[in-house]
Scaffold this motif. Structure first.
Motif, PDB file in Angstrom:
ATOM      1  N   THR A 278     -18.010  23.826 -27.794  1.00  0.00           N
ATOM      2  CA  THR A 278     -18.630  22.664 -27.619  1.00  0.00           C
ATOM      3  C   THR A 278     -17.609  21.484 -26.553  1.00  0.00           C
ATOM      4  OG1 THR A 278     -19.202  23.066 -29.715  1.00  0.00           O
ATOM      5  CG2 THR A 278     -18.703  20.808 -29.284  1.00  0.00           C
ATOM      6  N   ALA A 279     -16.864  21.559 -26.389  1.00  0.00           N
ATOM      7  CA  ALA A 279     -15.752  21.023 -26.124  1.00  0.00           C
ATOM      8  C   ALA A 279     -16.164  21.071 -24.751  1.00  0.00           C
ATOM      9  CB  ALA A 279     -14.270  21.362 -26.103  1.00  0.00           C
ATOM     10  N   ASN A 280     -16.041  22.868 -24.389  1.00  0.00           N
ATOM     11  CA  ASN A 280     -16.947  22.958 -22.677  1.00  0.00           C
ATOM     12  C   ASN A 280     -17.106  22.402 -22.615  1.00  0.00           C
ATOM     13  OD1 ASN A 280     -13.918  24.603 -22.477  1.00  0.00           O
ATOM     14  ND2 ASN A 280     -15.744  27.092 -23.164  1.00  0.00           N
ATOM     15  N   GLY A 281     -18.693  21.905 -23.457  1.00  0.00           N
ATOM     16  CA  GLY A 281     -20.310  21.827 -23.249  1.00  0.00           C
ATOM     17  C   GLY A 281     -19.846  20.609 -22.560  1.00  0.00           C
ATOM     18  N   ALA A 282     -18.853  19.567 -23.916  1.00  0.00           N
ATOM     19  CA  ALA A 282     -18.806  18.283 -22.998  1.00  0.00           C
ATOM     20  C   ALA A 282     -18.073  18.110 -21.938  1.00  0.00           C
ATOM     21  CB  ALA A 282     -17.699  17.505 -24.604  1.00  0.00           C
ATOM     22  N   SER A 283     -17.178  18.569 -21.755  1.00  0.00           N
ATOM     23  CA  SER A 283     -16.274  18.637 -20.305  1.00  0.00           C
ATOM     24  C   SER A 283     -17.202  18.782 -19.874  1.00  0.00           C
ATOM     25  CB  SER A 283     -15.136  19.079 -20.728  1.00  0.00           C
ATOM     26  OG  SER A 283     -14.596  19.423 -19.144  1.00  0.00           O
ATOM     27  N   ASP A 284     -18.087  19.503 -19.511  1.00  0.00           N
ATOM     28  CA  ASP A 284     -19.050  19.927 -17.890  1.00  0.00           C
ATOM     29  C   ASP A 284     -20.386  18.774 -18.031  1.00  0.00           C
ATOM     30  OD1 ASP A 284     -21.013  21.045 -16.334  1.00  0.00           O
ATOM     31  OD2 ASP A 284     -21.673  22.285 -17.454  1.00  0.00           O
ATOM     32  N   ILE A 285     -20.531  18.204 -19.764  1.00  0.00           N
ATOM     33  CA  ILE A 285     -21.733  17.077 -18.955  1.00  0.00           C
ATOM     34  C   ILE A 285     -21.110  15.873 -19.396  1.00  0.00           C
ATOM     35  CG2 ILE A 285     -23.135  15.460 -20.764  1.00  0.00           C
ATOM     36  CD1 ILE A 285     -22.431  17.581 -23.033  1.00  0.00           C
ATOM     37  N   ILE A 286     -19.781  15.567 -19.477  1.00  0.00           N
ATOM     38  CA  ILE A 286     -19.323  14.021 -18.868  1.00  0.00           C
ATOM     39  C   ILE A 286     -19.273  14.324 -17.360  1.00  0.00           C
ATOM     40  CG2 ILE A 286     -19.165  13.267 -21.368  1.00  0.00           C
ATOM     41  CD1 ILE A 286     -15.567  13.242 -20.669  1.00  0.00           C
ATOM     42  N   SER A 287     -18.428  16.063 -16.352  1.00  0.00           N
ATOM     43  CA  SER A 287     -18.360  15.490 -15.480  1.00  0.00           C
ATOM     44  C   SER A 287     -20.015  15.847 -14.519  1.00  0.00           C
ATOM     45  CB  SER A 287     -17.521  16.993 -14.994  1.00  0.00           C
ATOM     46  OG  SER A 287     -18.757  17.958 -15.141  1.00  0.00           O
TER      47      SER A 287
ATOM     48  N   ASP B  57     -17.745  10.427 -28.757  1.00  0.00           N
ATOM     49  CA  ASP B  57     -18.383  10.150 -30.090  1.00  0.00           C
ATOM     50  C   ASP B  57     -19.055  11.305 -30.713  1.00  0.00           C
ATOM     51  OD1 ASP B  57     -17.277   7.656 -29.776  1.00  0.00           O
ATOM     52  OD2 ASP B  57     -19.205   6.291 -30.126  1.00  0.00           O
ATOM     53  N   CYS B  58     -19.715  11.226 -30.829  1.00  0.00           N
ATOM     54  CA  CYS B  58     -20.425  12.787 -31.258  1.00  0.00           C
ATOM     55  C   CYS B  58     -19.168  13.846 -30.813  1.00  0.00           C
ATOM     56  CB  CYS B  58     -21.457  13.144 -29.711  1.00  0.00           C
ATOM     57  SG  CYS B  58     -22.806  12.204 -30.693  1.00  0.00           S
ATOM     58  N   THR B  59     -18.890  14.514 -29.789  1.00  0.00           N
ATOM     59  CA  THR B  59     -17.609  15.159 -29.853  1.00  0.00           C
ATOM     60  C   THR B  59     -16.453  15.498 -30.408  1.00  0.00           C
ATOM     61  OG1 THR B  59     -17.390  15.878 -27.603  1.00  0.00           O
ATOM     62  CG2 THR B  59     -16.039  16.776 -27.958  1.00  0.00           C
TER      63      THR B  59
ATOM     64  N   TYR C 293     -25.780  16.959 -38.105  1.00  0.00           N
ATOM     65  CA  TYR C 293     -27.247  17.566 -36.648  1.00  0.00           C
ATOM     66  C   TYR C 293     -27.660  16.141 -36.203  1.00  0.00           C
ATOM     67  CZ  TYR C 293     -31.600  17.828 -35.455  1.00  0.00           C
ATOM     68  OH  TYR C 293     -32.257  17.477 -34.645  1.00  0.00           O
ATOM     69  N   ASP C 294     -26.890  14.808 -36.652  1.00  0.00           N
ATOM     70  CA  ASP C 294     -27.605  13.719 -35.294  1.00  0.00           C
ATOM     71  C   ASP C 294     -25.947  13.671 -35.020  1.00  0.00           C
ATOM     72  OD1 ASP C 294     -29.354  13.266 -36.967  1.00  0.00           O
ATOM     73  OD2 ASP C 294     -28.539  12.148 -38.703  1.00  0.00           O
ATOM     74  N   ALA C 295     -25.272  14.260 -34.604  1.00  0.00           N
ATOM     75  CA  ALA C 295     -24.059  13.830 -33.368  1.00  0.00           C
ATOM     76  C   ALA C 295     -24.618  15.312 -32.729  1.00  0.00           C
ATOM     77  CB  ALA C 295     -22.184  14.242 -34.077  1.00  0.00           C
TER      78      ALA C 295
ATOM     79  N   ALA D 288     -27.616  16.569 -32.360  1.00  0.00           N
ATOM     80  CA  ALA D 288     -28.926  16.031 -31.762  1.00  0.00           C
ATOM     81  C   ALA D 288     -28.840  15.273 -30.678  1.00  0.00           C
ATOM     82  CB  ALA D 288     -29.844  15.578 -33.210  1.00  0.00           C
ATOM     83  N   ASN D 289     -27.577  13.955 -30.888  1.00  0.00           N
ATOM     84  CA  ASN D 289     -27.148  13.031 -29.468  1.00  0.00           C
ATOM     85  C   ASN D 289     -26.632  13.710 -28.594  1.00  0.00           C
ATOM     86  OD1 ASN D 289     -28.058   9.791 -30.439  1.00  0.00           O
ATOM     87  ND2 ASN D 289     -27.354  10.983 -31.994  1.00  0.00           N
ATOM     88  N   PHE D 290     -26.290  15.221 -28.253  1.00  0.00           N
ATOM     89  CA  PHE D 290     -24.846  15.254 -27.911  1.00  0.00           C
ATOM     90  C   PHE D 290     -26.547  16.641 -26.763  1.00  0.00           C
ATOM     91  CE2 PHE D 290     -22.423  19.497 -26.224  1.00  0.00           C
ATOM     92  CZ  PHE D 290     -21.115  18.842 -25.969  1.00  0.00           C
ATOM     93  N   VAL D 291     -26.700  17.410 -27.718  1.00  0.00           N
ATOM     94  CA  VAL D 291     -27.735  17.670 -27.115  1.00  0.00           C
ATOM     95  C   VAL D 291     -28.857  17.476 -25.773  1.00  0.00           C
ATOM     96  CG1 VAL D 291     -30.184  18.826 -27.524  1.00  0.00           C
ATOM     97  CG2 VAL D 291     -27.761  20.203 -28.893  1.00  0.00           C
ATOM     98  N   TRP D 292     -29.525  15.757 -26.736  1.00  0.00           N
ATOM     99  CA  TRP D 292     -30.007  15.144 -25.875  1.00  0.00           C
ATOM    100  C   TRP D 292     -29.596  14.393 -24.029  1.00  0.00           C
ATOM    101  CZ3 TRP D 292     -34.413  15.688 -23.311  1.00  0.00           C
ATOM    102  CH2 TRP D 292     -34.827  15.100 -23.051  1.00  0.00           C
ATOM    103  N   SER D 293     -27.558  14.635 -24.477  1.00  0.00           N
ATOM    104  CA  SER D 293     -27.072  13.804 -23.088  1.00  0.00           C
ATOM    105  C   SER D 293     -26.510  14.605 -22.348  1.00  0.00           C
ATOM    106  CB  SER D 293     -25.935  13.805 -24.131  1.00  0.00           C
ATOM    107  OG  SER D 293     -25.630  12.300 -25.213  1.00  0.00           O
ATOM    108  N   ALA D 294     -26.658  15.944 -23.080  1.00  0.00           N
ATOM    109  CA  ALA D 294     -26.310  17.067 -21.738  1.00  0.00           C
ATOM    110  C   ALA D 294     -27.732  16.916 -21.136  1.00  0.00           C
ATOM    111  CB  ALA D 294     -25.978  18.201 -23.054  1.00  0.00           C
ATOM    112  N   THR D 295     -29.239  17.170 -21.643  1.00  0.00           N
ATOM    113  CA  THR D 295     -29.838  16.641 -20.881  1.00  0.00           C
ATOM    114  C   THR D 295     -30.247  16.304 -19.706  1.00  0.00           C
ATOM    115  OG1 THR D 295     -31.278  18.415 -22.276  1.00  0.00           O
ATOM    116  CG2 THR D 295     -32.288  17.823 -20.317  1.00  0.00           C
TER     117      THR D 295
END
Ligand code: NZQ
Ligand code: ZN
Length: 386
Positions: free
Chosen positions: A188-197, A226-228, A238-240, A242-249
């Protein structure tokens, strides 16, 4: 704001329980598909069963290509192209994250090519035809579920390169956030880093007067942080999720690049050399490179870096240079707080290897839009990663 054309053909089906719809979606183009997945997480969390049940219910036959590894490789792509041709498939179902989706996109393009599909990565071939691709996403990070890009490593030449075509967008991507509860915190942390990059690459490309885009970008970064933080406490929130998933897209489906100049992409270029040489996870490599790149270039657009520090971290500092530096340090501390590496030594890469990394990155230099980087600049950035 610059002129732009925005067109994204991927249909998104979002929500809990939606994987059961995959068969019905696939049926619109395909009867016999290549089912591509990774090293087994989908067998453990029930996603494999959900997908195959839905395909069977629609009488869709499937042949399987499993064992796709993170930082996917060309040899596996070629295995998939041969399998797809032998089995006469008419579609691909990718079940996984960026590695599985990118492998699938490359197989889909390679299916219609007699020559080496690597040519697509080195600018010698532009795919005009591709098998239809359907995605069941199990990890959010890359945005590959709603874009036309694919990144593959050629193990022989140590090149981690990408290609992009209009034909490579998935037809449909199913995003069920609940299946990402099985991800270990570091993924999840790797994903967060990729999304914001992805946001940073676009946000810091030097384009002026793109207020609407800057607001969207900053909203994505704040949401992901926040969601991470919430997901580190409870991976099944779930809500965190879901918001994370759509942010990535949203970060890399084209929207976030509209009105801008194409993005900077230096951090990605340098990170891809780390992944090619040391097989580090993309998001972990970015957590090391991004703050160093920021430190190296922030003076080119200090106003924007100060704005970022204020809007994302609430840093209220009138001296723009000070604000920019504090903002970059806050970002680095946040990476650390969620378990990400922030130095080459955290990645077990010795400082004596810097020249080797520069040499690999030099296969692509010059790159960067905010500041055009030559190999000597890459070396300075890597020194800031020590
Ligand atoms: O192989 P399995 O067993 O499935 O395990 C995977 C893998 O080890 C695991 N995983 C996935 N979903 C899971 C799960 N574990 C438990 N529960 C689940 N629900 O996660 C690990 C990482 O998977 P991977 O697909 O490698 O992650 P990611 O989506 O971050 O993809 C990274 C790749 O995409 C490229 C990266 O460079 C890297 O090669 N990128 C692709 C882009 C694109 N196509 O647009 C853009 C990006 O900037 C990036 O370069
Ligand atoms: Zn990325």
């Amino acid at each position: 704001m610059k002129d732009f054309v925005f067109h994204n053909p991927t249909k998104i089906v979002f929500g809990k329980g939606k994987i059961s719809q995959i068969g019905e979606e696939v049926k619109s183009t395909s009867k016999r598909v290549l089912l591509v997945y990774g090293k087994g997480s989908i067998k453990r969390n029930g996603v494999y069963d959900q997908v195959t049940k839905s395909l069977k219910a629609q009488n869709i036959e499937f042949v399987e290509l499993s064992g796709i590894k993170p930082n996917p490789v060309l040899s596996k792509v070629n295995e998939g192209i041969n399998l797809a041709k032998e089995a006469h498939v008419d579609g691909i179902v990718a079940v996984g994250g960026g590695s599985v989706i990118d492998t699938s996109k490359t197989i889909a393009a390679g299916f219609y090519r007699d020559g080496d599909i690597w040519d697509a990565f080195i600018g010698k071939y532009k795919a005009k035809k591709s098998l239809p691709i359907y995605v069941v996403l199990t990890i959010s990070a890359t945005g590959s579920e709603m874009n036309g890009g694919a990144v593959i490593t050629n193990e022989e030449t140590k090149q981690k390169f990408s290609f992009w075509t209009e034909k490579s967008y998935p037809r449909v991507s199913i995003l069920d956030p609940s299946v990402q509860g099985s991800l270990p915190p570091i993924q999840t942390a790797n994903g967060a880093s990729d999304i914001i990059s992805h946001v940073f690459e676009l946000y810091f490309d030097g384009t002026k007067n793109v207020q609407i885009m800057d607001e969207i970008s900053e909203g994505i970064v704040r949401t992901v942080i926040d969601c991470t933080n919430a997901l580190m406490k409870d991976p099944n929130d779930y809500d965190a999720r879901a918001n994370f998933v759509w942010s990535a897209t949203l970060a890399l489906n084209g929207i976030n690049g509209t009105g801008r100049s194409g993005g900077d992409w230096s951090s990605h270029a340098i990170e891809h050399s780390l992944s090619a040489l040391y097989d580090v996870a993309h998001g972990s490599g970015l957590a090391v490179i991004v703050p160093a790149w920021m430190r190296y270039v922030y003076r080119v657009d200090v106003e924007k870096f100060a704005r970022f520090a204020n809007t994302v971290f609430g840093i209220d500092e009138t001296d723009q240079e000070k604000a920019a530096i504090v903002g970059i340090e806050r970002l680095k501390s946040w990476y650390k707080s969620i378990g990400l590496p922030v130095s080459l030594s955290d990645l077990n890469i010795p400082s004596k290897d810097i020249d080797k990394i520069v040499e690999n990155a030099a296969m692509r230099t010059p790159f960067g839009r905010l500041k055009k980087l030559q190999p000597s600049d890459v070396k300075e950035i890597l020194k800031l990663c020590l």
